[in-house]
Design a protein around this motif. Structure first.
Motif, mmCIF file in Angstrom:
data_model
loop_
_atom_site.group_PDB
_atom_site.id
_atom_site.type_symbol
_atom_site.label_atom_id
_atom_site.label_comp_id
_atom_site.label_asym_id
_atom_site.label_seq_id
_atom_site.Cartn_x
_atom_site.Cartn_y
_atom_site.Cartn_z
ATOM 1 N N GLY A 4 1.128 -1.279 0.439
ATOM 2 C CA GLY A 4 0.175 0.075 0.259
ATOM 3 C C GLY A 4 0.677 1.366 0.290
ATOM 4 N N ARG A 5 2.068 1.410 -0.082
ATOM 5 C CA ARG A 5 3.294 2.504 0.182
ATOM 6 C C ARG A 5 2.701 3.048 -0.640
ATOM 7 N NH1 ARG A 5 6.161 2.792 4.210
ATOM 8 N NH2 ARG A 5 8.447 4.461 3.503
ATOM 9 N N LYS A 6 2.398 2.959 -2.391
ATOM 10 C CA LYS A 6 2.593 3.689 -3.211
ATOM 11 C C LYS A 6 1.450 4.577 -3.450
ATOM 12 C CE LYS A 6 4.595 5.513 -6.535
ATOM 13 N NZ LYS A 6 5.590 6.376 -6.960
ATOM 14 N N LYS A 7 0.351 3.834 -2.736
ATOM 15 C CA LYS A 7 -0.578 3.994 -3.248
ATOM 16 C C LYS A 7 -1.208 5.408 -1.775
ATOM 17 C CE LYS A 7 -3.783 4.138 -6.061
ATOM 18 N NZ LYS A 7 -3.860 4.837 -6.866
ATOM 19 N N LEU A 8 -0.267 5.564 -0.888
ATOM 20 C CA LEU A 8 -0.392 6.239 0.555
ATOM 21 C C LEU A 8 0.839 7.778 -0.218
ATOM 22 C CD1 LEU A 8 -1.131 6.998 3.089
ATOM 23 C CD2 LEU A 8 0.851 5.789 3.973
ATOM 24 N N GLU A 9 1.480 7.117 -0.603
ATOM 25 C CA GLU A 9 2.238 8.149 -1.458
ATOM 26 C C GLU A 9 1.551 9.202 -2.336
ATOM 27 O OE1 GLU A 9 4.672 7.756 -4.710
ATOM 28 O OE2 GLU A 9 6.599 9.077 -3.376
ATOM 29 N N GLN A 10 0.708 8.783 -3.300
ATOM 30 C CA GLN A 10 0.105 9.085 -4.414
ATOM 31 C C GLN A 10 -1.243 10.230 -3.636
ATOM 32 O OE1 GLN A 10 -1.299 6.054 -7.219
ATOM 33 N NE2 GLN A 10 -1.145 7.407 -8.808
ATOM 34 N N ILE A 11 -1.970 9.289 -2.663
ATOM 35 C CA ILE A 11 -3.002 10.148 -1.750
ATOM 36 C C ILE A 11 -2.660 11.498 -1.603
ATOM 37 C CG2 ILE A 11 -4.751 10.190 -0.073
ATOM 38 C CD1 ILE A 11 -4.847 6.780 -0.241
ATOM 39 N N LEU A 12 -1.083 10.999 -0.253
ATOM 40 C CA LEU A 12 -0.933 12.386 -0.072
ATOM 41 C C LEU A 12 -0.307 13.544 -1.041
ATOM 42 C CD1 LEU A 12 1.955 10.681 2.840
ATOM 43 C CD2 LEU A 12 -0.563 12.183 3.297
ATOM 44 N N ASN A 13 0.054 13.093 -1.725
ATOM 45 C CA ASN A 13 0.815 13.578 -3.062
ATOM 46 C C ASN A 13 -0.462 14.445 -3.356
ATOM 47 O OD1 ASN A 13 3.278 14.009 -2.886
ATOM 48 N ND2 ASN A 13 3.317 11.839 -3.925
ATOM 49 N N ALA A 14 -1.335 13.836 -3.656
ATOM 50 C CA ALA A 14 -3.309 14.477 -4.282
ATOM 51 C C ALA A 14 -3.316 15.781 -3.651
ATOM 52 C CB ALA A 14 -4.155 13.271 -4.302
ATOM 53 N N PHE A 15 -3.165 15.700 -2.625
ATOM 54 C CA PHE A 15 -3.577 17.000 -1.101
ATOM 55 C C PHE A 15 -2.549 17.618 -0.684
ATOM 56 C CE2 PHE A 15 -6.643 12.925 -0.495
ATOM 57 C CZ PHE A 15 -7.721 13.850 -0.913
ATOM 58 N N SER A 16 -1.599 18.053 -1.727
ATOM 59 C CA SER A 16 -0.506 18.713 -1.079
ATOM 60 C C SER A 16 -0.719 20.461 -0.484
ATOM 61 C CB SER A 16 0.561 18.627 -1.989
ATOM 62 O OG SER A 16 0.076 18.833 -2.735
ATOM 63 N N ASP A 17 -1.962 21.024 -1.030
ATOM 64 C CA ASP A 17 -2.320 21.785 -0.737
ATOM 65 C C ASP A 17 -3.256 21.998 0.447
ATOM 66 O OD1 ASP A 17 -4.510 20.310 -1.897
ATOM 67 O OD2 ASP A 17 -4.521 22.139 -3.630
ATOM 68 N N SER A 18 -3.448 20.470 0.666
ATOM 69 C CA SER A 18 -4.234 20.894 2.059
ATOM 70 C C SER A 18 -4.315 19.859 3.203
ATOM 71 C CB SER A 18 -5.828 21.179 1.424
ATOM 72 O OG SER A 18 -6.035 19.338 1.330
ATOM 73 N N ARG A 19 -3.251 19.665 3.665
ATOM 74 C CA ARG A 19 -2.863 18.915 4.326
ATOM 75 C C ARG A 19 -3.150 19.664 5.303
ATOM 76 N NH1 ARG A 19 1.948 15.460 3.062
ATOM 77 N NH2 ARG A 19 1.603 14.023 5.365
ATOM 78 N N GLY A 20 -3.154 18.341 6.846
ATOM 79 C CA GLY A 20 -3.234 18.369 7.971
ATOM 80 C C GLY A 20 -4.310 18.451 8.593
ATOM 81 N N PRO A 21 -4.794 18.439 9.771
ATOM 82 C CA PRO A 21 -5.826 17.924 10.655
ATOM 83 C C PRO A 21 -7.547 18.815 9.833
ATOM 84 C CG PRO A 21 -4.641 18.237 12.120
ATOM 85 C CD PRO A 21 -4.084 18.604 10.539
#
Ligand code: SF4
Ligand code: SF4
Lengths: 529, 318
Positions: A454-471
């Protein structure tokens, strides 16, 4: 050690063939702590062969005597012989033979594999590694090609080779991303599945989640969830009542309606784990005035077909039961709910398995949902979906069926902050749960699903939200497939993404209903809010 | 001597076609296989650009299917000519495998041009003199041949180097890989030497092919030339026996498997083929398949080994 791994190491008398160290893992765009591998429990180690790496998936009983060791090898070779006969393997013989004969061993496919990348280029995860072992055995012991050692490279065949190869067939998501990059058209994913077939169809050695608790359970009770027809109808009735009340939208899921236009088949796992998905389909279909039904016939209220992952016979049995149910009801077509492998199984693979009398046409739910959303029959307020949304493409729906645009058209219409992850569409990465792992939580298998698959998918997801990270900003991964959702659920939990990133996941239908004006707001939830 | 050389060449051509045809016939004789397509499928018309398919339509079986041959060519031509997939996914290898393959295409074109020249020669036209067409054939022959030889040799040396020095590739390289590449270097090397030292305008080569066509077994008096011919004959006969047969089998791998998305709707010939395979005997030994007295695929697939009473199948109501 892992990069130096040689083909012939597979036969050596060593404790393990490979290991994935934390320091070799592909870095992620966030700081997540990785623990050392939890040990495989002694009980498992005492019963099953655990000599590949840090995980055990396939349950191969440990051979206790030299005779049993030989028996394992002989049975495997017998199975391999059958695999190369048209009678026993008409289903895949052409693909298998061409992959055996024409691979140029150029390694062009290596970098496309998310497992190979996630493990920092661990040789065992190179798509061609297991294929090469399989190919050498085939050429030397089954095809008996003259000068095979010289032509193909040598292999020492012993029980360790066989056991490791069997386990290695479960170190691949069968996502076929590697096959997509092959200049020749060879298919290493197929080889993983063919090895699984030898173990299941010849040796009777399987993965319990896929076989005993999976396809056999479905044939026995009607569903791998163990729900029989009475329980499933009760549960769905409960969902109808519950969601009707909560969202002020009265609906009823129809069952066994003879002559309905559509037989919808859900992955029954949704009923247990994601009832909102079941409710959402029913609400949308009712609002659109569609003539449809569910079936309470054996295997026809659960679209899963785990045979796709490991066994052609089990595959055919399940597909035939589902097609029989459609015929019995006299529906015009079967529509598959949000489950990727079920899509491919019944629409594509079964296409040349179902005999003439059982060919009720089958289609994906996504084009139908797209047409409903675009038809104007339902009023939507896209503002209700005004949070960052990205779309995960289930491999079976996109790379293997070419259904790319319908779900995107829905996203573009209903989700103002929709953004793609990259790469996407037919070039997507597997969620890491593909080929059956999403339903496996035995021992340390989940750890492997997080660290490696699942590591690559996790990277992709985090990158897709790079403009809106955080809780602070709620975010949504649209993953319209039960298996993918199972994988994302566990992945998000492991890395605490709900808490740290306010990240949730669900399907397409939930986004549609969340935007329906006639439904109370708040259909999509972030955690227990 | 002449008889021996010509016989070997005839034999090599026969062996070449025998193995090519055998591979193709063997593939075509396989039973129908399940669909296993992989997107993007090149013939899907406009949808091919993003990897879409006809399955994106509601009631897709009622819609006309757009199947674009041009779309297939748009993918196949760059793939065959320029090895696009290797360019995209394995650039370091492309730098050596592309010259090798492109060199081979030039050599094939060179042999074709020699063939045209040989036919012309038999018709009494001297290649390289007279008409513009004849001069063009001569000029292209003189260009494609040497350029092809050099590219193949350079590419093959590069491939050997890669296969020896890249630790990932080394493991997957067998003695046959080195032999094959070595064979190309030696064959093309002898062809280059013949061109440089004996046959600068390929007059001997053209005459030899004319002799082959007209069964005129006249010896070309050059040991180097004849060595080159024997090496080339061996190479031609050898290629289809090896994995290099991918050069023609790729057609089936792409068209029949990767792009094999033909649905089984209104296709009685597919139903007939399915009917055949469903009646094949199954001999898998696992207990969920064997031991229930079911022998064919149709019987095994419609049998439920764990059915509970009253629910074995979803048969129509009585
Ligand atoms: S499967 Fe294809 S890309 Fe991979 S090594 Fe073989 S020929 Fe190369
Ligand atoms: S099918 Fe997917 S997981 Fe398996 S080797 Fe290929 S790319 Fe890797």
């Amino acid at each position: 050690m892992n990069k130096d791994l040689q083909i012939n190491d597979v036969s050596k008398n060593t404790e393990k063939l490979a290991t994935v160290k934390n320091e070799d893992l592909m870095p992620l765009p966030a700081d997540f702590e990785e623990k050392a591998w939890a040990d495989i429990p002694e009980e498992t180690k005492g019963k099953y062969v655990c000599i590949l790496d840090d995980v055990n998936i396939l349950q191969i009983p440990i051979p206790k005597t030299v005779e049993e060791e030989e028996e394992l090898v002989n049975k495997f070779i017998n199975g391999m012989r059958k695999l190369f006969t048209k009678e026993n393997n008409w289903t895949f013989l052409s693909m298998l033979e061409t992959t055996m004969e024409h691979c140029a061993k150029c390694n062009t496919c290596s970098d496309s594999c998310h497992l190979y990348e996630a493990t920092g280029g661990n040789e065992m995860y190179r798509p061609n590694y297991r294929t090469e072992i399989f190919r050498r055995i085939y050429k030397k012991y089954v095809k008996k090609e003259p000068f095979s050692r010289w032509r193909n490279g040598d292999i020492d065949l012993n029980w360790r080779t066989v056991a490791r190869l069997g386990e290695m067939a479960y170190r691949c998501n069968i996502c076929r991303r590697c096959a997509q990059t092959c200049p020749i058209g060879a298919d290493n994913a197929l080889v993983a599945r063919e090895i699984r077939k030898i173990f299941s169809q010849e040796l009777g050695i399987t993965v319990p989640e896929l076989h005993d608790k999976g396809s056999m359970m479905q044939l026995k009770t009607g569903s791998s969830t163990q729900m029989n027809k009475i329980v499933v109808r009760d549960n769905v009735e409960f969902i109808d009542e519950d969601f009707s009340e909560e969202f002020g939208y009265d609906f009823k899921t129809p069952w066994d309606v003879e002559g309905a236009d559509i037989l919808l088949i859900h992955n029954a796992g949704e009923i247990m784990a994601w009832p909102e998905n079941i409710a959402a389909f029913s609400m949308i279909f009712q609002a659109a005035g569609i003539s449809w039904t569910l079936s309470s016939d054996l295997a026809a209220y659960d679209s899963i077909n785990y045979g796709v992952f490991y066994d052609d016979v089990q595959f055919a049995r399940t597909a035939i039961l589902q097609a029989q149910a459609a015929k019995k009801l006299g529906v015009k077509k079967i529509v598959l709910g949000e489950c990727g492998h079920a899509h491919k199984a019944l629409t594509v693979i079964a296409d040349r398995v179902l005999p003439e009398g059982l060919k009720t046409p089958r289609e994906s739910c996504f084009p139908l949902l797209r047409d409903i959303v675009m038809s104007g029959k339902i009023k939507f307020d896209p503002e209700r979906n005004n949070f960052p949304v990205t779309l995960h493409d289930p491999c079976n729906v996109t790379r293997l069926m070419g259904i790319i645009k319908p779900q995107r058209e829905i996203m573009h219409k209903l989700c103002p902050q929709f953004r793609e992850m990259h790469p996407n569409g037919p070039h997507n990465y597997c969620c890491g749960g593909g080929s059956g792992y999403a339903i496996m939580s035995r021992n340390n298998i989940p750890e492997w699903r997080f660290k490696v698959t699942g590591r690559k998918k996790l990277e992709q997801i985090l990158n897709a939200f790079s403009d809106s990270r955080g809780p602070e900003i709620p975010k949504y991964v649209c993953a319209p497939c039960s298996n993918c959702k199972g994988q994302l659920r566990d992945l998000f939990e492991r890395y605490q993404l709900l808490e740290k990133e306010k990240l949730t996941y669900s399907g397409v239908v939930e986004l549609i209903v969340n935007a329906m004006v006639d439904v109370k707001p708040g259909f999509i939830k972030w955690g227990e809010e | 001597m002449a008889l021996l050389i010509y016989s070997i060449v005839y034999l090599a051509i026969i062996v070449f076609f025998f193995f090519v045809i055998r591979r193709i016939v063997s593939y075509l004789n396989n039973p129908i296989h399940v669909r296993w397509e992989l997107y993007p499928v090149a013939h899907e018309g406009k949808r091919a650009s993003y990897g879409g398919s006809y399955l994106e339509d509601v009631d897709w079986w009622t819609k006309p299917r757009e199947k674009s041959k041009i779309g297939e060519l748009k993918v196949m031509i760059p793939e065959i000519l320029f090895l696009k997939a290797v360019w995209e996914y394995n650039r370091p290898l492309w730098y050596v495998t592309f010259p090798f393959h492109f060199g081979l295409y030039l050599v094939v074109a060179f042999i074709g041009l020699l063939g045209i020249g040989a036919v012309a020669q038999l018709a009494g036209i001297t290649i390289g003199s007279g008409s513009a067409l004849s001069s063009a054939v001569a000029a292209l022959t003189n260009l494609f041949g040497p350029l092809g030889f050099i590219l193949v040799i350079g590419g093959a040396i590069g491939l050997i180097y890669k296969r020896m020095t890249d630790p990932g590739l080394r493991k997957y390289t067998s003695a046959e890989h080195f032999f094959n590449l070595g064979l190309f270097i030696v064959t093309m090397g002898s062809a280059s030497l013949t061109w440089l030292l004996v046959d600068p305008n390929f007059h001997f080569a053209r005459t030899f092919i004319a002799n082959l066509i007209s069964f005129n077994m006249e010896l070309i008096h050059s040991p180097l030339f004849n060595l080159q011919i024997l090496l080339a004959a061996f190479t031609i006969a050898y290629i289809p026996i090896t994995h290099m047969s991918h050069f023609f089998m790729k057609y089936f791998l792409y068209h029949d498997i990767r792009w094999g998305d033909e649905p089984n709707i209104g296709t009685p010939e597919t139903d007939a083929k399915i009917n055949i395979v469903l009646n094949y005997p199954v001999s898998w030994s696992a207990s969920h398949i064997a031991g229930h007295g079911k022998t064919t695929w149709a019987e095994v697939a419609t049998f439920n080994p764990v059915a509970e009473p009253e629910a074995s199948t979803n048969k129509e109501k009585e």
